[in-house]
Structures are given as C-alpha cells and as structure tokens.
Write a protein that holds these residues in place. Structure first.
Motif, mmCIF file in Angstrom:
data_model
loop_
_atom_site.group_PDB
_atom_site.id
_atom_site.type_symbol
_atom_site.label_atom_id
_atom_site.label_comp_id
_atom_site.label_asym_id
_atom_site.label_seq_id
_atom_site.Cartn_x
_atom_site.Cartn_y
_atom_site.Cartn_z
ATOM 1 N N ARG A 80 12.603 11.953 10.323
ATOM 2 C CA ARG A 80 12.916 10.650 10.919
ATOM 3 C C ARG A 80 11.711 9.716 10.868
ATOM 4 N NH1 ARG A 80 16.145 13.580 14.951
ATOM 5 N NH2 ARG A 80 18.335 12.933 14.812
ATOM 6 N N ALA A 81 10.509 10.285 10.936
ATOM 7 C CA ALA A 81 9.295 9.467 10.883
ATOM 8 C C ALA A 81 8.904 9.128 9.449
ATOM 9 C CB ALA A 81 8.137 10.194 11.575
ATOM 10 N N ALA A 83 3.610 11.308 -0.549
ATOM 11 C CA ALA A 83 3.083 10.152 -1.283
ATOM 12 C C ALA A 83 3.093 10.411 -2.785
ATOM 13 C CB ALA A 83 1.669 9.834 -0.800
ATOM 14 N N GLU A 84 2.812 11.653 -3.197
ATOM 15 C CA GLU A 84 2.816 11.992 -4.626
ATOM 16 C C GLU A 84 4.211 11.803 -5.220
ATOM 17 O OE1 GLU A 84 1.731 15.741 -7.633
ATOM 18 O OE2 GLU A 84 1.640 15.996 -5.456
ATOM 19 N N VAL A 127 8.570 8.363 -8.010
ATOM 20 C CA VAL A 127 9.807 7.590 -7.839
ATOM 21 C C VAL A 127 9.587 6.141 -8.242
ATOM 22 C CG1 VAL A 127 11.352 6.640 -6.086
ATOM 23 C CG2 VAL A 127 10.813 9.080 -6.079
ATOM 24 N N SER A 128 8.503 5.537 -7.746
ATOM 25 C CA SER A 128 8.208 4.138 -8.042
ATOM 26 C C SER A 128 7.931 3.926 -9.527
ATOM 27 C CB SER A 128 7.006 3.678 -7.212
ATOM 28 O OG SER A 128 6.692 2.332 -7.477
ATOM 29 N N ASP A 129 7.217 4.849 -10.142
ATOM 30 C CA ASP A 129 6.896 4.729 -11.569
ATOM 31 C C ASP A 129 8.148 4.778 -12.438
ATOM 32 O OD1 ASP A 129 4.224 4.537 -10.976
ATOM 33 O OD2 ASP A 129 3.746 6.614 -11.495
ATOM 34 N N ASN A 130 9.216 5.373 -11.908
ATOM 35 C CA ASN A 130 10.458 5.483 -12.664
ATOM 36 C C ASN A 130 11.474 4.412 -12.296
ATOM 37 O OD1 ASN A 130 10.748 8.175 -14.463
ATOM 38 N ND2 ASN A 130 9.342 8.549 -12.766
ATOM 39 N N GLY A 131 11.029 3.360 -11.599
ATOM 40 C CA GLY A 131 11.877 2.204 -11.347
ATOM 41 C C GLY A 131 12.711 2.282 -10.089
ATOM 42 N N ASP A 146 9.267 5.468 1.427
ATOM 43 C CA ASP A 146 8.172 5.006 2.287
ATOM 44 C C ASP A 146 7.513 3.822 1.591
ATOM 45 O OD1 ASP A 146 5.984 4.541 3.875
ATOM 46 O OD2 ASP A 146 5.124 6.550 3.688
ATOM 47 N N GLU A 147 7.820 2.625 2.050
ATOM 48 C CA GLU A 147 7.315 1.418 1.389
ATOM 49 C C GLU A 147 5.795 1.335 1.413
ATOM 50 O OE1 GLU A 147 9.339 -1.593 3.581
ATOM 51 O OE2 GLU A 147 11.095 -1.571 2.270
ATOM 52 N N ASP A 148 5.163 1.962 2.400
ATOM 53 C CA ASP A 148 3.713 1.883 2.518
ATOM 54 C C ASP A 148 2.995 2.918 1.654
ATOM 55 O OD1 ASP A 148 3.930 -0.183 4.381
ATOM 56 O OD2 ASP A 148 4.143 1.232 6.048
ATOM 57 N N ALA A 149 3.759 3.866 1.087
ATOM 58 C CA ALA A 149 3.130 4.921 0.294
ATOM 59 C C ALA A 149 2.705 4.425 -1.077
ATOM 60 C CB ALA A 149 4.093 6.102 0.134
ATOM 61 N N VAL A 150 3.333 3.354 -1.545
ATOM 62 C CA VAL A 150 3.060 2.831 -2.888
ATOM 63 C C VAL A 150 2.809 1.330 -2.776
ATOM 64 C CG1 VAL A 150 3.975 2.546 -5.221
ATOM 65 C CG2 VAL A 150 4.576 4.586 -3.888
#
Length: 469
Positions: A155-156, A378-379, A384-388, A393-397
């Motif tokens: 949840r966090a 975060a890893e 996930v972000s690199d693949n579009g 977690d918006e703050d992780a990237v």
C-alpha cells in the motif's frame, strides 16, 4: 437529447429485431439452462483441473522468506515481451536460485485461453492479469495476495487506484469479497491512452498548441482536413477504435456512472444520453472524413507506423507507443489527453496495469511473492519506464524529456484527479469482440450509435443477469 430511460425503451422496442433475443427471453429458457448447467457441472467434475479444488489454498502465506533452494517458476503473459524479459533477468540476478521461464501468447489468444490455462493441472505459477481474471479468482485458480500486500507493505509502494483495480471487487461466489479486502494481482507498470500529435504537421494547419476543450480539438481536426492532410490516425482493426470511443466516453459519462457499469453493479447501463452523445460524436467524425479511409482495416501498430511517416497529424494510442515515437520522431512528437467540454475539466483516461497473479496450483508461492515484490523496486521501475510504460512509483524514475515526459505528466494529472477508468472491455470477458466490431461498423456507417450501445448492454445483461449483482 433523449433521456436515458427513453433510449433504453426505444432500443428494447426496435433494436433487437425478430431474430435477436434479449434478456427477457432468457426467462423462458431457465429450465433448459438449469439442466444444461447440471450436465456441464457433472462432466466438469470428471475432467482433471476443470473445477477448483476445495482443498487447494486460496490465499498466499504471510511469510516473505525467500526459499533457499533451486526453483523454477513458469510465467505466462501477453504484453511487452522486451519488458518482461528484462524484469525476469534482473530478478534472477537478485535471486540466482530462482529461475523464471516466460511464455508469450498474443493478446487476443491470451484472453480467449487464460481461463483454461489457469484451470489446467499444468497451470503456470505466474500469469499476467487480463480480462476474465475475476472469474478465475472466484473459481479459486489464483491466490488472494492480501497477506503479501500487508507483509511487503505494498500500500505504501503502489498507487491506491492500481491496487483497487486488482482488488476483486466484482467477484461473486467463493473467493469474492469487498473492494480493498482482497488482492489478485500486483502491477509492474501502468498504462494510459491519449492523443499523440506531429508538431511540425500541426503547424502547417495553423495549430500551435494542444487543444484545451473538445470543441477546440474538433476545430483542429477540421483545420487539418482543410489543409489536405489526414486528421486522426486510428488502428480500428484491433483496439485503436475502441480507445477512441472510450476517450470520448470518459469525458461525456460521469466516472462514477461508468465505473458502476464496468463493475457490474445492479441497474448500471451504458445506454445513457451522455454515452449516446459520445458515440454519435465518433460517428460524426467518421462522416466528416477525419479518419483515413482504411482505418477499419488498419492495426494499431500500422497506424502508429503511418503516423511516424507523416500520414496523419494526430494518433489515438497508449503510452506503450511513446518509446517508439520518441525514438523515431524526437521533438516532433507530442501528447495530450482527450480534452473535456471546458478548460480545466477533470483529467480522465482509460488505463490499467501490466500486472501479475499467482496460481493456486503453484508449489512456490513465496518465490512468486518475491518476484511480485521485486516489481515494486526502483530497479524494476526503471526497466518499466525504459520500455515506455508508466512506473507505479512516480518518484522512483525522473520525469523523462520529450513526448515521454508529456505522457508522464498527463498520467500524474489523471492520477491526481482520480480520472483513470478501466478499459471498456473489462465490463465482461465477452465484451472485447463486440466493442471492436461495433466501432468498426460505426466508422463504416453500418450501424447506429443506439444499436451499438444496445449490443454492448446485451453482453452486459448476459453477464450480470439483466440487472447486475
């Protein structure tokens, strides 16, 4: 504009036609259906893996200890093969004694086969969440992850909206529960649909900014048409058309009303005056020539390729295309959400998550739980972000630049406004094909908006008994 009740009454009187039975006619078939159900149940009991084993666990253990032994987990999935491969490899580096063997199936085939797959004695340990998973959970073929949600403190780590979509709030029968009590999947990445645009081509038509209202967007579509270009790329052969319809619907139909329909709540309907207005808008845009003539025979991937080559100024697609467009078009590509009726209206979109469930037949629920928790790291979020896809977690990237950043900022707006809706095919496992075919017919002028909405409500009525739960 017709009232919702008047629209439903008119459809019942005229749209079904003599050869199209509706929910009322189902009453006359009740004895036969009951007999057939009894026969199917009896036969099913003789088929290995065809029914849930009451002795099989329905929930994961609360322990997060990772077994210290060589373990192989099988994973079945339908979205983002490159992302899955990268996640599996990164997890194996972290837990070298756990090997995950992924198996890819095309989306349409995956949706059709996942119920049988998860009921099989050879069911995979992990499965990507898809339409129909509510039925699979109710049957007891995937595990309730609520103990892990608490033990791993998900949840966090994860957005409440993403967990709510996976909470099993629509479940009936054994395994069902109130929203938020149970959990049947964990998201790795989030998705969202919207409108891409070619900034250079848009300037040729006198367009210098994204539209702030739906009326302004319509004026831009008309300006592109007058400039001799195709306004809007739509890959309606598969899912592009239903994404366009859903984008219009999201801004016309109050989210609470739409969500009641998606969740199968009693008395919910898609046959409303606002849904009709959105559907008429799509048909109107088609009549005005705002789509390419071949749109109904074009896949979403092909429409994206045509957009890259300058064949349309705007494109309906999801965040999963952002990486390709950023690489191919650079600063030329932009993104915005389908605008509402007034400036500053609630930010809404259709979306879901690339999520994973755990089979109740797995021998290694704790190893599977370790993989699910790794997805929140975060890893994993960087992969996930690199693949579009959008990180949970918006703050992780860090927010990326260019069109990827525009998508990310739009997603934050939708999240802040609680404007993320399920894709419309989540209303029922059988909804996808009528949606796709119905939108194609609308675009081709071979059905009416009223008949289209009536066909969707028929599927809903068959699913929920004509009145919802």
């Amino acid at each position: 504009m017709p009232t919702d009740e008047g629209m439903r009454a008119g459809r019942r009187a005229t749209a079904r036609g003599p050869g199209r039975p509706g929910p009322r006619r189902f009453l006359t078939l009740a004895p036969a259906v009951a007999l057939l159900a009894a026969l199917v149940t009896a036969c099913g009991a003789l088929t290995p893996g065809s029914a849930a084993d009451p002795g099989r666990p329905r929930t994961v253990p609360s322990s997060t200890a990772v077994p210290d032994e060589d373990i192989t987990l099988k994973l079945t999935f339908a979205d983002a093969p490159a992302m899955v491969d990268a996640l599996v490899a990164a997890f194996h580096r972290k837990h070298p004694r756990i090997t995950i063997e992924p198996r890819y199936t095309q989306f349409a085939d995956y949706v059709k086969s996942i119920k049988l797959t998860m009921a099989s004695d050879n069911a995979p340990d992990l499965a990507q969440y898809a339409v129909g998973m509510d039925d699979i959970a109710a049957r007891g073929d995937i595990l309730d992850l609520a103990p892990y949600r608490d033990a791993y403190r998900w949840r966090a780590k994860l957005p409440a909206s993403a967990l709510d979509q996976l909470s099993g709030s629509r479940l009936t029968g054994p395994g069902g529960g109130a929203a938020g009590k149970r959990l049947y999947g964990v998201p790795a990445g989030l998705s969202m649909t919207g409108i891409y645009y070619d900034k250079e081509l848009a300037r040729r038509a006198g367009i210098t900014r994204p539209p702030r209202t739906l009326a302004e967007f319509e004026r831009q579509l008309a300006a592109v048409k007058r400039a001799g270009m195709t306004p809007l790329g739509v890959g309606a052969l598969d899912s592009g058309g239903l994404h366009l319809w859903a984008a219009l619907l999201n801004n016309a139909m109050p989210p609470a009303e739409y969500r009641r329909w998606i969740k199968g709540e009693r008395g919910a309907t898609i046959e409303t005056a606002r849904a009709l207005a959105a559907t008429r808008k799509l048909a109107e845009w088609s009549r005005k020539g705002y789509f390419d003539d071949s749109a109904i025979g074009t896949t979403q991937n092909d429409s994206t390729g045509q957009f890259v080559r300058g064949r349309s100024v705007f494109l309906v697609n999801g965040n999963w295309a952002a990486g390709q467009l950023a690489q191919a078009m650079g600063k030329k590509a932009g993104f915005f959400l389908m605008p509402g009726a007034r400036p500053g209206a609630r930010a809404v979109s259709s979306g879901f998550s690339v999520s994973y469930a755990v089979s109740s037949r797995t021998a290694h629920p704790q190893a599977a739980g370790a993989f699910l928790d790794f997805l929140t790291s975060a890893e994993a979020q960087k992969i996930v972000s690199d693949n579009g896809f959008l990180p949970t977690d918006e703050d992780a990237v860090p927010v990326p630049r260019g069109v990827l950043g525009e998508v990310a900022r739009a997603h934050r707006r939708v999240t802040a406004d609680d404007g993320m809706n399920h894709f419309p095919d989540f209303a029922a496992p059988a909804m996808l094909d009528p949606l796709r075919a119905g939108v194609q017919k609308l675009m081709a002028g071979r059905t009416t908006p009223e008949a289209f909405l009536g066909s969707l409500q028929d599927v809903w009525d068959e699913r929920y008994g004509g009145g919802g739960r």
